[in-house]
Design an enzyme around this catalytic site. Structure first.
Site, PDB file in Angstrom:
ATOM      1  N   CYS A   1      20.998  33.757  18.045  1.00 33.40           N
ATOM      2  CA  CYS A   1      21.641  32.806  18.723  1.00 33.40           C
ATOM      3  C   CYS A   1      22.446  33.431  19.873  1.00 33.40           C
ATOM      4  CB  CYS A   1      22.820  32.209  17.901  1.00 33.40           C
ATOM      5  SG  CYS A   1      22.386  31.567  16.252  1.00 33.40           S
TER       6      CYS A   1
ATOM      7  N   ASP B   1      31.109  43.695  60.804  1.00 29.17           N
ATOM      8  CA  ASP B   1      30.799  42.219  60.933  1.00 29.17           C
ATOM      9  C   ASP B   1      31.970  41.735  61.617  1.00 29.17           C
ATOM     10  OD1 ASP B   1      28.859  39.752  60.008  1.00 29.17           O
ATOM     11  OD2 ASP B   1      30.825  39.279  59.681  1.00 29.17           O
TER      12      ASP B   1
END
Length: 489
Positions: free
Chosen positions: A34, A439
């Site tokens: 599971c 940037d």
């Protein structure tokens, strides 16, 4: 993580979905495995075994739980965080390399011997490359069984099985149901009306803030290759066997995905590339927890947790587009790219929208006349050098790329500075720690927040954000009102 038994038991008892995909719980008394968040009553700790992969569970003789469907868990975030042999191998396996080229082909791409690759995967994941690829084929088979009306023989070969018998045996072994029984249990939603079309859900670890993710993809979309239509980001895909078209729509608990494929053998590769493009295997709790440690970033994280890094479905395409976008606006970069697509892209049909082409291959771009490019001479040199290296194979960009080595190779090309190399590392190669201190948008955001705004000082401050600086970039970019940060209407 699967070796930390106490931590795994706590995750299972609390049904903590954050750990889905990190490990799997095999129950010795039932023979079932599971995901940690399985809704059934947790077994006794002495009856639990914790394994690192679905393939390891299957190889140990456990079958998938019918309630929690562990085979549909998000992928482990480890493979997008690391750049070592095992992580690069897992990215290639997800991209279908073992099915197309075998284990020798996988090893050749990685630059190691077959034995070394098998040994390291077995040591860390409890399964070798063939077993990992087999688990992936089983999941592809289940998707096709449950979402298409195709005959089982066609599904067997589309999912990559060598024979119908192997397909039947694998489905029974993994899911404890025959293929026909799986189809009978599937929800009735009606088959897709378009040949080759599939509708599926792409899971992710919550939380996920979709605005910058889909906003970036939509705002930079190249006409003909990408579009935003009816609440979905749509684009063409160049795949190993044929082309495809995908539509991706953000939902509160999943990404709705509609794939139209020219060849169903491309299913697993298409899903893998869509997941990478949307960064769906990320662990937002780990990322945001680290970034919240900076008091100036914490309010941004708390306001919109779970930002992802918008990536790409084609690494070479993105590198070309990064060069086209050097020192020009988003609109100008789109215009340049659209001209290349119209002149050199491969035409495709799109019954569902306005997509017209695949983005041109490096080989097609390498043959164009540089004088036709409407850009400065120095950038033409950068462009032609890049596509030439991509076309002749001396520069390879892909899920198996070694991040530091590839960045160094990019920086050695004429016209490539740190910004271009790092944006490719961040969005094409998937480096979660790529950073853009030069940037202008990042520097403005840093200044407004009270962070250092010079590249050197900001890089020093960002050391505390590692290894998640690419995610910090998303939070900083999102302070601006640019369309890339807004989910389109």
């Amino acid at each position: 993580m699967h070796t930390d038994t106490e931590r795994c038991v706590r995750a299972v008892r609390s049904k903590d979905a954050r750990f889905d995909g990190w490990f799997f719980t095999a129950v010795t008394t039932t023979g079932i495995y599971c995901r940690p968040s399985c809704p059934v009553v947790p077994p006794k700790p002495e009856n639990m075994r914790f394994l690192p992969s679905a393939a390891a569970c299957q190889q140990a003789g456990f079958r998938a739980c019918k309630r929690c469907r562990p085979d549909t868990s998000p992928g482990s975030p480890e493979w997008n965080l690391r750049a070592d042999l095992v992580a690069r191998a897992m990215r290639l396996i997800a991209d279908g390399v073992v099915d197309r080229e075998g284990v020798p082909g996988l090893a050749t791409r990685l630059g190691y011997s077959t034995r070394q690759v098998e040994r390291q995967l077995l040591a860390e994941l409890g399964a070798g490359p063939l077993a990992l690829a087999r688990a992936q084929r089983a999941q592809a088979a289940r998707l096709l069984i449950e979402t298409t009306p195709l005959p089982m023989a066609d599904i067997a070969f589309a999912a990559g099985f060598a024979s119908v018998r192997t397909f039947n045996d694998t489905v029974r072994e993994v899911f404890a149901l025959a293929p026909g029984e799986l189809r009978a249990r599937a929800p009735r939603g009606g088959p897709a009306s378009t040949p080759g079309a599939l509708t599926l859900r792409l899971p992710f670890r919550a939380p996920l803030t979709p605005d910058n993710l889909f906003g970036h993809l939509a705002a930079t979309a190249v006409p003909g290759v990408e579009e935003w239509r009816d609440g979905a980001y749509r684009r063409t895909l160049r795949l190993p066997y044929a082309h495809g078209v995908v539509a991706l729509t953000p939902r509160p608990d999943h990404i709705a995905c509609r794939l139209t494929l020219g060849d169903l053998r491309d299913l697993t590769v298409a899903i893998s590339r869509c997941r990478r493009m949307l960064d769906l295997d990320a662990d937002p709790v780990a990322v945001d927890g680290q970034l919240r440690g900076d008091p100036l970033l914490a309010p941004l994280v708390d306001k919109a947790p779970g930002r992802r890094v918008p990536r790409t479905a084609d690494e070479a395409e993105f590198a070309v587009r990064a060069v086209l976008g050097q020192q020009v606006s988003t609109a100008a970069a789109r215009t340049h790219a659209a001209r290349l697509v119209a002149a050199h892209g491969e035409p495709v049909e799109d019954p569902g929208g306005g997509l017209t082409h695949l983005f041109p291959t490096p080989a097609a771009l390498a043959s164009l006349d540089p004088q036709t490019l409407a850009m400065p001479r120095t950038r033409r040199t950068t462009f032609t050098t890049l596509v030439g290296r991509l076309a002749d194979g001396s520069l390879r960009l892909g899920p198996d790329s070694d991040w530091p080595e590839t960045r160094a190779r990019l920086l050695a090309l004429p016209g490539f500075g740190p910004w271009t190399a790092d944006v490719i590392a961040m969005r094409a190669l998937g480096d979660p720690d790529a950073f853009l201190p030069t940037d202008l948008g990042i520097r403005r955001a840093a200044r407004d927040l009270g962070l250092p705004s010079t590249p050197a000082a900001l890089t020093a401050r960002a050391a505390a954000w590692r290894p998640w600086r690419a995610y910090a970039v998303q939070y900083l970019w999102a302070t601006d009102g640019h369309p890339i940060n807004v989910l389109p209407a």
